[in-house]
Write a protein that holds these residues in place. Structure first.
Motif, mmCIF file in Angstrom:
data_model
loop_
_atom_site.group_PDB
_atom_site.id
_atom_site.type_symbol
_atom_site.label_atom_id
_atom_site.label_comp_id
_atom_site.label_asym_id
_atom_site.label_seq_id
_atom_site.Cartn_x
_atom_site.Cartn_y
_atom_site.Cartn_z
ATOM 1 N N PRO A 272 15.710 35.124 1.584
ATOM 2 C CA PRO A 272 16.665 34.438 2.449
ATOM 3 C C PRO A 272 17.875 35.272 2.857
ATOM 4 C CG PRO A 272 17.150 33.855 0.208
ATOM 5 C CD PRO A 272 16.021 34.856 0.153
ATOM 6 N N ILE A 273 17.777 36.608 2.830
ATOM 7 C CA ILE A 273 18.916 37.418 3.263
ATOM 8 C C ILE A 273 19.313 37.038 4.688
ATOM 9 C CG2 ILE A 273 19.722 39.759 3.793
ATOM 10 C CD1 ILE A 273 17.962 40.808 1.553
ATOM 11 N N ASN A 274 18.297 36.914 5.576
ATOM 12 C CA ASN A 274 18.595 36.583 6.974
ATOM 13 C C ASN A 274 19.186 35.170 7.099
ATOM 14 O OD1 ASN A 274 16.158 35.349 6.305
ATOM 15 N ND2 ASN A 274 14.936 36.695 7.613
ATOM 16 N N THR A 275 18.660 34.238 6.312
ATOM 17 C CA THR A 275 19.203 32.872 6.330
ATOM 18 C C THR A 275 20.649 32.852 5.832
ATOM 19 O OG1 THR A 275 16.988 31.991 5.907
ATOM 20 C CG2 THR A 275 18.846 30.512 5.511
ATOM 21 N N ASN A 276 20.916 33.583 4.757
ATOM 22 C CA ASN A 276 22.288 33.647 4.239
ATOM 23 C C ASN A 276 23.231 34.285 5.253
ATOM 24 O OD1 ASN A 276 21.641 32.413 1.811
ATOM 25 N ND2 ASN A 276 21.267 34.328 0.745
ATOM 26 N N GLY A 277 22.731 35.255 6.018
ATOM 27 C CA GLY A 277 23.544 35.861 7.061
ATOM 28 C C GLY A 277 23.943 34.857 8.125
ATOM 29 N N ILE A 278 22.976 34.053 8.556
ATOM 30 C CA ILE A 278 23.270 32.988 9.525
ATOM 31 C C ILE A 278 24.308 32.021 8.954
ATOM 32 C CG2 ILE A 278 22.300 30.930 10.643
ATOM 33 C CD1 ILE A 278 21.448 33.388 12.084
ATOM 34 N N GLU A 279 24.156 31.672 7.672
ATOM 35 C CA GLU A 279 25.071 30.707 7.066
ATOM 36 C C GLU A 279 26.447 31.304 6.793
ATOM 37 O OE1 GLU A 279 22.985 28.871 3.807
ATOM 38 O OE2 GLU A 279 21.805 27.630 5.189
ATOM 39 N N CYS A 280 26.554 32.649 6.732
ATOM 40 C CA CYS A 280 27.879 33.277 6.694
ATOM 41 C C CYS A 280 28.661 32.925 7.958
ATOM 42 C CB CYS A 280 27.744 34.795 6.591
ATOM 43 S SG CYS A 280 27.334 35.423 4.954
ATOM 44 N N VAL A 281 27.984 33.003 9.108
ATOM 45 C CA VAL A 281 28.647 32.681 10.374
ATOM 46 C C VAL A 281 28.964 31.188 10.445
ATOM 47 C CG1 VAL A 281 28.531 32.898 12.886
ATOM 48 C CG2 VAL A 281 27.342 34.568 11.450
ATOM 49 N N LEU A 282 28.058 30.351 9.926
ATOM 50 C CA LEU A 282 28.331 28.917 9.868
ATOM 51 C C LEU A 282 29.576 28.632 9.031
ATOM 52 C CD1 LEU A 282 24.770 27.376 9.445
ATOM 53 C CD2 LEU A 282 26.416 26.763 11.198
ATOM 54 N N GLY A 283 29.714 29.339 7.919
ATOM 55 C CA GLY A 283 30.899 29.177 7.088
ATOM 56 C C GLY A 283 32.160 29.582 7.822
ATOM 57 N N LEU A 284 32.067 30.659 8.574
ATOM 58 C CA LEU A 284 33.210 31.118 9.368
ATOM 59 C C LEU A 284 33.594 30.078 10.417
ATOM 60 C CD1 LEU A 284 35.162 33.434 10.094
ATOM 61 C CD2 LEU A 284 33.390 34.320 11.608
ATOM 62 N N LEU A 285 32.598 29.519 11.107
ATOM 63 C CA LEU A 285 32.869 28.493 12.127
ATOM 64 C C LEU A 285 33.479 27.240 11.516
ATOM 65 C CD1 LEU A 285 29.649 28.748 14.334
ATOM 66 C CD2 LEU A 285 31.914 29.647 14.853
ATOM 67 N N SER A 286 33.000 26.856 10.329
ATOM 68 C CA SER A 286 33.549 25.662 9.687
ATOM 69 C C SER A 286 35.001 25.885 9.290
ATOM 70 C CB SER A 286 32.708 25.257 8.478
ATOM 71 O OG SER A 286 32.839 26.182 7.422
ATOM 72 N N ASN A 287 35.347 27.120 8.891
ATOM 73 C CA ASN A 287 36.747 27.440 8.616
ATOM 74 C C ASN A 287 37.579 27.357 9.881
ATOM 75 O OD1 ASN A 287 37.636 28.606 5.784
ATOM 76 N ND2 ASN A 287 35.510 29.211 6.059
ATOM 77 N N ALA A 288 37.028 27.848 10.998
ATOM 78 C CA ALA A 288 37.752 27.825 12.266
ATOM 79 C C ALA A 288 37.965 26.403 12.753
ATOM 80 C CB ALA A 288 36.981 28.624 13.319
ATOM 81 N N ASN A 289 37.024 25.513 12.431
ATOM 82 C CA ASN A 289 37.069 24.144 12.933
ATOM 83 C C ASN A 289 37.768 23.182 11.977
ATOM 84 O OD1 ASN A 289 36.308 22.380 15.102
ATOM 85 N ND2 ASN A 289 34.797 21.460 13.744
ATOM 86 N N SER A 290 38.184 23.708 10.813
ATOM 87 C CA SER A 290 38.768 22.838 9.790
ATOM 88 C C SER A 290 40.267 22.727 9.978
ATOM 89 C CB SER A 290 38.465 23.393 8.395
ATOM 90 O OG SER A 290 39.173 22.674 7.416
ATOM 91 N N ASP A 291 40.768 21.500 9.894
ATOM 92 C CA ASP A 291 42.216 21.280 9.975
ATOM 93 C C ASP A 291 42.929 21.842 8.760
ATOM 94 O OD1 ASP A 291 41.771 17.992 11.427
ATOM 95 O OD2 ASP A 291 41.940 19.958 12.376
ATOM 96 N N GLN A 292 42.171 22.054 7.667
ATOM 97 C CA GLN A 292 42.782 22.528 6.429
ATOM 98 C C GLN A 292 42.691 24.044 6.286
ATOM 99 O OE1 GLN A 292 40.735 20.355 3.356
ATOM 100 N NE2 GLN A 292 41.707 18.432 3.890
ATOM 101 N N SER A 293 42.144 24.737 7.280
ATOM 102 C CA SER A 293 41.991 26.179 7.184
ATOM 103 C C SER A 293 43.343 26.866 7.210
ATOM 104 C CB SER A 293 41.138 26.693 8.352
ATOM 105 O OG SER A 293 41.110 28.104 8.346
#
Length: 431
Positions: A272-293
């Motif tokens: 799942p290296i490639n899957t984890n890479g995709i989810e790294c970007v998802l984590g980044l987007l969730s930080n960008a979209n979070s009011d608590q970031s």
């Protein structure tokens, strides 16, 4: 309530379960401010029954009720903190996995009222290091404690920090998980260890040791050069991006370094290296979209810009890979972009290839969850099947492909319920 407590204390096993469920319903329907006078009776009875010899069904039901009591009326349970903590820690060693899982969750709920967190963390760490038995449950309990104790600035003395550092890093470095060893239990332990490290990184700066950040910066760059360690480091970076990007984003030159690591993960041929890479970007987007970031928008913009130049052109090819987990992660990423950062993906040079690959995925019935996810993603990417948006997205594609996409959007996508905008956007599992 009197009748339910009587059944809870003195009934048969089945009666105790039904009584516990009845109390659950009462707690759910009652205004928390009205529970104050009844909390002592409820909590005392639940603790007493939990410490008696009953089967896993009774214990699971009792623990679920205790968890609900803590979440609805926790501030009135302070007198029972010590007894509850002892009960939950004891249940972490139960033979039944449901009992253990509920006990681990309840320790997290208990953090809102507990003031003696250091001894609990040390006890959990000692349990993790002393035995392999139920290590995943104890790591899950530790994760819940770390995530939910945010207001307790005195929880971490030097002894706690030392124990956490040595334990978590040793578990990470010595994990046997590799492309050739994908044992599910060991993989779960690795994921939980990485989640604990990232949760610890996210604590206020005065509470943790800067040595933790070494693994987030130079060490993870070094680890990414070796395929075996890249496999493990992708789990860690995924958790860090999700839970503690606001901390690592402050380090000098890190966006440029880590963007290349993330791209190497995404373009890897190993799951799942490639899957984890995709989810790294998802984590980044969730930080960008979070009011608590706490991350500045400029830091996130910089990181996204570095990644997207190679990410967007890779997405159509990734969707063609026969890997269900990777497909779902990729679809989640495109959907999240489409819902919250629509212009970034809509205006990219790869948008037409992306919509074309999404259509192929939506028409593929071999894996139904991916088909449904692809249809939802098209819904958001086309602005709820807006004809002018579809026309711009398909610009440059062959005329026959444009017709197929337009027809499918008219026949299928436009019929999807638009209130699916309110669907659950939880992008990650509990880790």
């Amino acid at each position: 309530l009197t009748l339910l407590l009587q059944g809870l204390r003195f009934g048969s096993g089945n009666i105790r379960i039904q009584s516990s469920l009845g109390i659950n319903i009462l707690l759910s329907l009652t205004d928390p401010s009205k529970l104050r006078s009844s909390v002592a009776q409820i909590a005392g009875s639940l603790i007493r029954v939990m410490n008696e010899r009953f089967g896993p069904e009774v214990k699971t039901s009792i623990l679920q009720t205790m968890g609900l009591l803590l979440t609805t009326a926790g501030k009135f349970c302070k007198a029972f903190t010590s007894q509850m903590q002892t009960t939950f820690v004891k249940a972490l060693n139960d033979l039944d996995p449901k009992v253990r899982a509920n006990a681990a969750a309840n320790l997290g709920y208990l953090m809102q009222i507990s003031t003696r967190i250091s001894p609990l963390i040390i006890e959990l760490v000692n349990g993790i290091t002393s035995s392999n038995e139920y290590r995943d449950t104890k790591l899950n309990a530790l994760l819940n404690v770390l995530v939910n104790q945010k207001n307790h600035k005195t929880a971490f003395g030097p002894k706690v920090i030392l124990n956490l550092n040595s334990t978590l890093f040793e578990l990470f470095k010595n994990s046997p998980v590799s492309p050739n060893n994908t044992d599910a239990k060991e993989k779960n332990i690795l994921s939980l260890t990485c989640a604990c490290i990232s949760a610890y990184c996210n604590l206020p700066k005065d509470l943790n040791d800067d040595s933790l950040l070494d693994l987030s910066e130079d060490n993870i760059i070094e680890l990414s050069q070796c395929n075996t360690d890249q496999y493990k480091s992708s789990f860690l970076l995924r958790s860090i991006f999700y839970r503690s990007f606001n901390r690592i984003s402050k380090l000098d030159n890190l966006p440029d370094k880590l963007s290349q690591v993330v791209i190497s993960y995404i373009q890897s041929d190993t799951s799942p290296i490639n899957t984890n890479g995709i989810e790294c970007v998802l984590g980044l987007l969730s930080n960008a979209n979070s009011d608590q970031s706490n991350s500045s928008i400029n830091e996130i913009e910089e990181f996204l810009s570095l990644i997207e130049t190679e990410l967007f052109p890779s997405l159509p090819d990734i969707l063609l890979i026969d890997d269900n987990q990777l497909s779902l992660a990729c679809l989640s990423l495109i959907k999240y972009y489409s819902k919250y950062f629509h212009d970034r993906i809509f205006n990219s040079d790869s948008s037409s290839e992306i919509i074309s690959s999404l259509l192929d995925k939506a028409r593929d019935r071999s894996f139904l969850p991916a088909k449904i996810a692809a249809e939802r993603t098209i819904l958001y990417l086309t602005n709820l099947a807006d004809p002018s948006t579809i026309e711009k997205l398909t610009n440059g594609l062959p005329s026959n492909k444009i017709k197929v996409i337009t027809d499918y959007c008219t026949r299928v996508i436009s019929k999807l319920p638009h209130d699916s905008n309110n669907e659950d956007d939880n992008l990650f599992d509990s880790y």
